[in-house]
Scaffold this motif. Structure first.
Motif, PDB file in Angstrom:
ATOM      1  N   TYR A   1       0.767  -1.182  -0.004  1.00  0.00           N
ATOM      2  CA  TYR A   1       0.101  -0.085  -0.168  1.00  0.00           C
ATOM      3  C   TYR A   1       0.729   1.290  -0.009  1.00  0.00           C
ATOM      4  CZ  TYR A   1      -4.123  -3.197   0.966  1.00  0.00           C
ATOM      5  OH  TYR A   1      -4.907  -4.154   0.765  1.00  0.00           O
ATOM      6  N   GLY A   2       2.249   1.084   0.116  1.00  0.00           N
ATOM      7  CA  GLY A   2       2.920   2.090  -0.347  1.00  0.00           C
ATOM      8  C   GLY A   2       3.067   3.057   1.203  1.00  0.00           C
ATOM      9  N   ILE A   3       2.915   2.436   2.218  1.00  0.00           N
ATOM     10  CA  ILE A   3       2.939   3.159   3.538  1.00  0.00           C
ATOM     11  C   ILE A   3       4.392   3.071   3.889  1.00  0.00           C
ATOM     12  CG2 ILE A   3       2.268   2.996   5.807  1.00  0.00           C
ATOM     13  CD1 ILE A   3      -0.271   1.457   4.817  1.00  0.00           C
ATOM     14  N   LYS A   4       4.903   4.120   4.667  1.00  0.00           N
ATOM     15  CA  LYS A   4       5.950   4.414   5.547  1.00  0.00           C
ATOM     16  C   LYS A   4       6.091   4.083   6.966  1.00  0.00           C
ATOM     17  CE  LYS A   4       8.155   7.432   1.834  1.00  0.00           C
ATOM     18  NZ  LYS A   4       8.619   8.588   1.532  1.00  0.00           N
ATOM     19  N   LYS A   5       7.239   3.502   7.328  1.00  0.00           N
ATOM     20  CA  LYS A   5       7.298   3.363   8.833  1.00  0.00           C
ATOM     21  C   LYS A   5       7.266   4.569   9.595  1.00  0.00           C
ATOM     22  CE  LYS A   5       9.690  -0.677  10.181  1.00  0.00           C
ATOM     23  NZ  LYS A   5      11.112  -1.075  10.502  1.00  0.00           N
ATOM     24  N   LYS A   6       6.798   4.842  10.921  1.00  0.00           N
ATOM     25  CA  LYS A   6       6.631   5.791  11.459  1.00  0.00           C
ATOM     26  C   LYS A   6       7.859   6.432  11.658  1.00  0.00           C
ATOM     27  CE  LYS A   6       5.136   7.554  16.092  1.00  0.00           C
ATOM     28  NZ  LYS A   6       4.623   7.237  17.158  1.00  0.00           N
ATOM     29  N   GLU A   7       9.027   5.543  11.836  1.00  0.00           N
ATOM     30  CA  GLU A   7      10.643   6.228  11.859  1.00  0.00           C
ATOM     31  C   GLU A   7      11.133   6.867  10.749  1.00  0.00           C
ATOM     32  OE1 GLU A   7       9.985   2.770  12.647  1.00  0.00           O
ATOM     33  OE2 GLU A   7       9.625   2.962  14.689  1.00  0.00           O
ATOM     34  N   GLU A   8      10.598   6.155   9.435  1.00  0.00           N
ATOM     35  CA  GLU A   8      10.813   7.003   8.292  1.00  0.00           C
ATOM     36  C   GLU A   8      10.355   8.176   8.102  1.00  0.00           C
ATOM     37  OE1 GLU A   8       9.814   3.997   5.476  1.00  0.00           O
ATOM     38  OE2 GLU A   8      11.562   2.490   5.819  1.00  0.00           O
ATOM     39  N   ARG A   9       8.909   8.208   8.490  1.00  0.00           N
ATOM     40  CA  ARG A   9       8.201   9.689   8.291  1.00  0.00           C
ATOM     41  C   ARG A   9       8.787  10.544   9.052  1.00  0.00           C
ATOM     42  NH1 ARG A   9       3.250   6.075   8.870  1.00  0.00           N
ATOM     43  NH2 ARG A   9       3.194   7.060  10.861  1.00  0.00           N
ATOM     44  N   GLU A  10       9.146  10.147  10.507  1.00  0.00           N
ATOM     45  CA  GLU A  10       9.633  11.358  11.257  1.00  0.00           C
ATOM     46  C   GLU A  10      10.889  11.730  10.598  1.00  0.00           C
ATOM     47  OE1 GLU A  10       9.640   9.272  15.150  1.00  0.00           O
ATOM     48  OE2 GLU A  10       7.540   9.547  15.466  1.00  0.00           O
ATOM     49  N   ALA A  11      11.689  10.797  10.162  1.00  0.00           N
ATOM     50  CA  ALA A  11      13.267  11.113   9.955  1.00  0.00           C
ATOM     51  C   ALA A  11      12.962  12.284   8.537  1.00  0.00           C
ATOM     52  CB  ALA A  11      14.042  10.060   9.316  1.00  0.00           C
ATOM     53  N   GLU A  12      12.095  11.940   7.422  1.00  0.00           N
ATOM     54  CA  GLU A  12      11.834  12.992   6.474  1.00  0.00           C
ATOM     55  C   GLU A  12      11.535  14.088   6.972  1.00  0.00           C
ATOM     56  OE1 GLU A  12       9.279  10.690   3.814  1.00  0.00           O
ATOM     57  OE2 GLU A  12      10.717   9.306   3.102  1.00  0.00           O
ATOM     58  N   ALA A  13      10.359  14.186   7.852  1.00  0.00           N
ATOM     59  CA  ALA A  13       9.845  15.571   8.491  1.00  0.00           C
ATOM     60  C   ALA A  13      11.177  16.320   9.096  1.00  0.00           C
ATOM     61  CB  ALA A  13       8.915  15.277   9.408  1.00  0.00           C
ATOM     62  N   GLN A  14      11.851  15.549   9.670  1.00  0.00           N
ATOM     63  CA  GLN A  14      13.206  16.211  10.360  1.00  0.00           C
ATOM     64  C   GLN A  14      14.070  16.724   9.179  1.00  0.00           C
ATOM     65  OE1 GLN A  14      13.227  16.959  13.565  1.00  0.00           O
ATOM     66  NE2 GLN A  14      15.390  17.975  13.281  1.00  0.00           N
ATOM     67  N   ALA A  15      14.387  15.969   8.354  1.00  0.00           N
ATOM     68  CA  ALA A  15      15.246  16.454   7.071  1.00  0.00           C
ATOM     69  C   ALA A  15      14.831  17.598   6.666  1.00  0.00           C
ATOM     70  CB  ALA A  15      15.372  15.272   6.186  1.00  0.00           C
TER      71      ALA A  15
END
Length: 140
Positions: A76-90
Motif C-alpha cells: 500500500y506504499g505506507i512508510k514506517k513511523k520512523e521513516e516519516r519522522e526522519a523525512e520530516a526532520q530532514a
C-alpha cells in the motif's frame, strides 16, 4: 519408668528429634544435603534456559509479524513511523538551513515586493498594448 518400656524408645526418638528441631530454630547448624547446592544450580540453569527459550520464541514471532507488516507497507506504499519522522526532520533542517531564527516561508514568484519584478510585469503588459497606447504610457 523412663525408657525401659516399648513406648520409651519412641519417646526418646521424639525428644531427640524435638531437640534437634529446636536447635535449628535457635540458629544451630542444619543438616545439609550434600547435593543441595548442585540441585539448586541445576534448577537455576533450567530456569535460565526456559527464559532464553521464551525470549527466542517471542523474537521469532515478532520477526514474523514485522515481515507481514512490511509486506503490507510495500503493498500500500505506507512508510514506517520512523521513516516519516526522519523525512520530516530532514525537511525542517533543509528549510531552516542558513537561518538563525526560523524557517523561511516559500514565496511564489511574482508575489514579492521587489520593484524589479514590478517593472518586469509592466514590460510584459506593455508588449500586449497597441502601439498608440504604448506611446502614451512611455511619454510620462
Amino acid at each position: 519408668m523412663g525408657s525401659d518400656g516399648p513406648d520409651g524408645h519412641v519417646l526418646g526418638m521424639f525428644l531427640m528429634r524435638a531437640t534437634k528441631d529446636m536447635g535449628k530454630m535457635l540458629g544451630g547448624e542444619e543438616e545439609k544435603d550434600p547435593d543441595a547446592q548442585k540441585k539448586e544450580e541445576e534448577r537455576q540453569e533450567a530456569l535460565r534456559q526456559q527464559e532464553e527459550e521464551r525470549k527466542a520464541k517471542y523474537a521469532r514471532m515478532e520477526a514474523e509479524r514485522e515481515s507481514i507488516r512490511q509486506g503490507i507497507r510495500d503493498k500500500y506504499g505506507i512508510k514506517k513511523k520512523e521513516e516519516r519522522e526522519a523525512e520530516a526532520q530532514a525537511a525542517m533542517e533543509q528549510a531552516s538551513e542558513g537561518s538563525l531564527t526560523r524557517p523561511k516561508k516559500a514565496v511564489p514568484a511574482g508575489c514579492g515586493n521587489d520593484e524589479e519584478e514590478e517593472e518586469g510585469i509592466m514590460d510584459t503588459v506593455m508588449k500586449y498594448l497597441p502601439g498608440p497606447l504604448q506611446d502614451m504610457f512611455n511619454k510620462k
